[in-house]
Design a protein around this motif. Sequence first.
Motif, PDB file in Angstrom:
ATOM      1  N   MET A   1       0.642  -1.341  -0.117  1.00 30.74           N
ATOM      2  CA  MET A   1      -0.145  -0.062  -0.033  1.00 30.74           C
ATOM      3  C   MET A   1       1.010   1.264  -0.053  1.00 30.74           C
ATOM      4  O   MET A   1       0.578   2.129  -0.791  1.00 30.74           O
ATOM      5  CB  MET A   1      -0.829  -0.125   1.278  1.00 30.74           C
ATOM      6  CG  MET A   1      -1.468   1.262   1.520  1.00 30.74           C
ATOM      7  SD  MET A   1      -3.299   0.971   1.152  1.00 30.74           S
ATOM      8  CE  MET A   1      -3.985   2.564   1.809  1.00 30.74           C
ATOM      9  N   ALA A   2       1.851   1.314   0.887  1.00 31.05           N
ATOM     10  CA  ALA A   2       2.675   2.457   0.955  1.00 31.05           C
ATOM     11  C   ALA A   2       3.415   2.625  -0.394  1.00 31.05           C
ATOM     12  O   ALA A   2       3.800   3.862  -0.889  1.00 31.05           O
ATOM     13  CB  ALA A   2       3.593   2.296   2.131  1.00 31.05           C
ATOM     14  N   GLU A   3       3.910   1.704  -1.181  1.00 31.88           N
ATOM     15  CA  GLU A   3       4.575   1.709  -2.452  1.00 31.88           C
ATOM     16  C   GLU A   3       3.755   2.492  -3.206  1.00 31.88           C
ATOM     17  O   GLU A   3       4.174   3.305  -3.989  1.00 31.88           O
ATOM     18  CB  GLU A   3       4.991   0.535  -2.711  1.00 31.88           C
ATOM     19  CG  GLU A   3       6.302  -0.094  -2.046  1.00 31.88           C
ATOM     20  CD  GLU A   3       6.838  -1.485  -2.774  1.00 31.88           C
ATOM     21  OE1 GLU A   3       6.635  -1.820  -3.972  1.00 31.88           O
ATOM     22  OE2 GLU A   3       7.318  -2.230  -1.718  1.00 31.88           O
ATOM     23  N   ALA A   4       2.356   1.889  -3.429  1.00 29.86           N
ATOM     24  CA  ALA A   4       1.547   2.776  -4.383  1.00 29.86           C
ATOM     25  C   ALA A   4       1.354   4.392  -4.143  1.00 29.86           C
ATOM     26  O   ALA A   4       1.169   4.997  -4.948  1.00 29.86           O
ATOM     27  CB  ALA A   4       0.100   2.112  -4.621  1.00 29.86           C
ATOM     28  N   ILE A   5       1.338   4.489  -2.798  1.00 35.23           N
ATOM     29  CA  ILE A   5       1.154   6.250  -2.393  1.00 35.23           C
ATOM     30  C   ILE A   5       2.292   6.716  -2.848  1.00 35.23           C
ATOM     31  O   ILE A   5       2.275   8.002  -3.005  1.00 35.23           O
ATOM     32  CB  ILE A   5       0.661   5.851  -0.916  1.00 35.23           C
ATOM     33  CG1 ILE A   5      -0.694   5.531  -0.638  1.00 35.23           C
ATOM     34  CG2 ILE A   5       0.673   7.457  -0.577  1.00 35.23           C
ATOM     35  CD1 ILE A   5      -0.975   5.371   0.840  1.00 35.23           C
ATOM     36  N   GLN A 113       0.627  12.923   4.047  1.00 36.77           N
ATOM     37  CA  GLN A 113       0.067  12.515   5.312  1.00 36.77           C
ATOM     38  C   GLN A 113      -0.367  10.887   5.164  1.00 36.77           C
ATOM     39  O   GLN A 113      -0.017  10.204   6.155  1.00 36.77           O
ATOM     40  CB  GLN A 113      -1.033  13.300   5.686  1.00 36.77           C
ATOM     41  CG  GLN A 113      -0.566  14.692   6.094  1.00 36.77           C
ATOM     42  CD  GLN A 113      -1.727  15.595   6.370  1.00 36.77           C
ATOM     43  OE1 GLN A 113      -3.117  15.324   6.005  1.00 36.77           O
ATOM     44  NE2 GLN A 113      -1.490  16.653   6.850  1.00 36.77           N
ATOM     45  N   GLU A 114      -0.977  10.883   4.145  1.00 43.52           N
ATOM     46  CA  GLU A 114      -1.452   9.449   3.547  1.00 43.52           C
ATOM     47  C   GLU A 114      -0.209   8.200   3.658  1.00 43.52           C
ATOM     48  O   GLU A 114      -0.417   7.408   4.182  1.00 43.52           O
ATOM     49  CB  GLU A 114      -2.089   9.102   2.582  1.00 43.52           C
ATOM     50  CG  GLU A 114      -2.954   7.963   2.195  1.00 43.52           C
ATOM     51  CD  GLU A 114      -3.749   8.047   1.079  1.00 43.52           C
ATOM     52  OE1 GLU A 114      -3.972   7.084   0.286  1.00 43.52           O
ATOM     53  OE2 GLU A 114      -3.967   9.184   0.476  1.00 43.52           O
ATOM     54  N   TYR A 115       0.676   8.554   3.142  1.00 43.15           N
ATOM     55  CA  TYR A 115       2.000   7.823   3.023  1.00 43.15           C
ATOM     56  C   TYR A 115       2.651   7.764   4.293  1.00 43.15           C
ATOM     57  O   TYR A 115       3.013   6.688   4.616  1.00 43.15           O
ATOM     58  CB  TYR A 115       2.880   8.597   2.094  1.00 43.15           C
ATOM     59  CG  TYR A 115       4.238   7.738   2.067  1.00 43.15           C
ATOM     60  CD1 TYR A 115       4.305   6.581   1.389  1.00 43.15           C
ATOM     61  CD2 TYR A 115       5.654   8.424   2.600  1.00 43.15           C
ATOM     62  CE1 TYR A 115       5.479   5.824   1.215  1.00 43.15           C
ATOM     63  CE2 TYR A 115       6.733   7.744   2.300  1.00 43.15           C
ATOM     64  CZ  TYR A 115       6.654   6.532   1.702  1.00 43.15           C
ATOM     65  OH  TYR A 115       8.078   5.699   1.629  1.00 43.15           O
ATOM     66  N   GLY A 120       3.448   4.345   9.009  1.00 47.93           N
ATOM     67  CA  GLY A 120       3.192   3.952  10.503  1.00 47.93           C
ATOM     68  C   GLY A 120       2.369   2.610  10.668  1.00 47.93           C
ATOM     69  O   GLY A 120       2.934   1.896  11.401  1.00 47.93           O
ATOM     70  N   ARG A 121       1.655   2.267   9.800  1.00 50.15           N
ATOM     71  CA  ARG A 121       0.819   1.070  10.152  1.00 50.15           C
ATOM     72  C   ARG A 121       1.845  -0.028   9.594  1.00 50.15           C
ATOM     73  O   ARG A 121       1.755  -1.225  10.263  1.00 50.15           O
ATOM     74  CB  ARG A 121      -0.323   1.085   8.922  1.00 50.15           C
ATOM     75  CG  ARG A 121      -1.453   1.914   9.693  1.00 50.15           C
ATOM     76  CD  ARG A 121      -2.841   1.789   8.785  1.00 50.15           C
ATOM     77  NE  ARG A 121      -3.229   2.887   8.347  1.00 50.15           N
ATOM     78  CZ  ARG A 121      -3.525   3.451   7.383  1.00 50.15           C
ATOM     79  NH1 ARG A 121      -3.465   2.667   6.129  1.00 50.15           N
ATOM     80  NH2 ARG A 121      -4.045   4.561   7.134  1.00 50.15           N
ATOM     81  N   LYS A 125       3.005  -3.358  12.065  1.00 50.52           N
ATOM     82  CA  LYS A 125       2.700  -4.564  11.693  1.00 50.52           C
ATOM     83  C   LYS A 125       4.168  -5.436  11.867  1.00 50.52           C
ATOM     84  O   LYS A 125       3.938  -6.679  12.133  1.00 50.52           O
ATOM     85  CB  LYS A 125       2.207  -4.670  10.316  1.00 50.52           C
ATOM     86  CG  LYS A 125       0.723  -4.311  10.167  1.00 50.52           C
ATOM     87  CD  LYS A 125       0.463  -4.528   8.858  1.00 50.52           C
ATOM     88  CE  LYS A 125      -1.151  -3.902   8.545  1.00 50.52           C
ATOM     89  NZ  LYS A 125      -1.544  -3.797   7.179  1.00 50.52           N
ATOM     90  N   VAL A 126       5.138  -4.836  11.964  1.00 52.50           N
ATOM     91  CA  VAL A 126       6.454  -5.616  11.774  1.00 52.50           C
ATOM     92  C   VAL A 126       6.708  -5.976  13.194  1.00 52.50           C
ATOM     93  O   VAL A 126       6.581  -5.933  14.257  1.00 52.50           O
ATOM     94  CB  VAL A 126       7.570  -4.784  11.080  1.00 52.50           C
ATOM     95  CG1 VAL A 126       8.891  -5.295  11.222  1.00 52.50           C
ATOM     96  CG2 VAL A 126       7.280  -4.528   9.798  1.00 52.50           C
TER      97      VAL A 126
END
Length: 126
Positions: A1-5, A113-115, A120-121, A125-126
């Motif tokens: 998800m973070a990569e797409a953002i 901010q979304e990125y 952060g999410r 998870k890690v």
Amino acid sequence: MAEAIQKKLQSELEKYQQMQKDVSKSMSARQKLEAQLTENNIVKEELDMLNSQNTVYKLIGPVLVKQDLDEAKATVAKRLEYINGEIQRYETLLKDMERKSEQHREVLASLQQEYQRAQGRAVGKV
């Protein structure tokens, strides 16, 4: 998800940078027009001081050619009208570019901010 953002953020950033270059070019062109306007206003003032007995010459290439005073005044007046029209066009263009630039800044801020939230999410998870 973070990569797409991140990819979308990078794409928007490139668009924003290109828009800033366009704004810079337009401002530069507008400044040149302002200089031409000033120069032509000076020429108009000089021509207004002359009377019909004075001789006016026009530079065409390397040659000075005699020109009618009324014709010279008309030419300068048309040039001033054209330059003023171009300045107005650039003013409108720059206002539009500034508006679009502001919209791009808002999009970039929300994407950042979304990125950051997505990162952060991912860290959580890690």
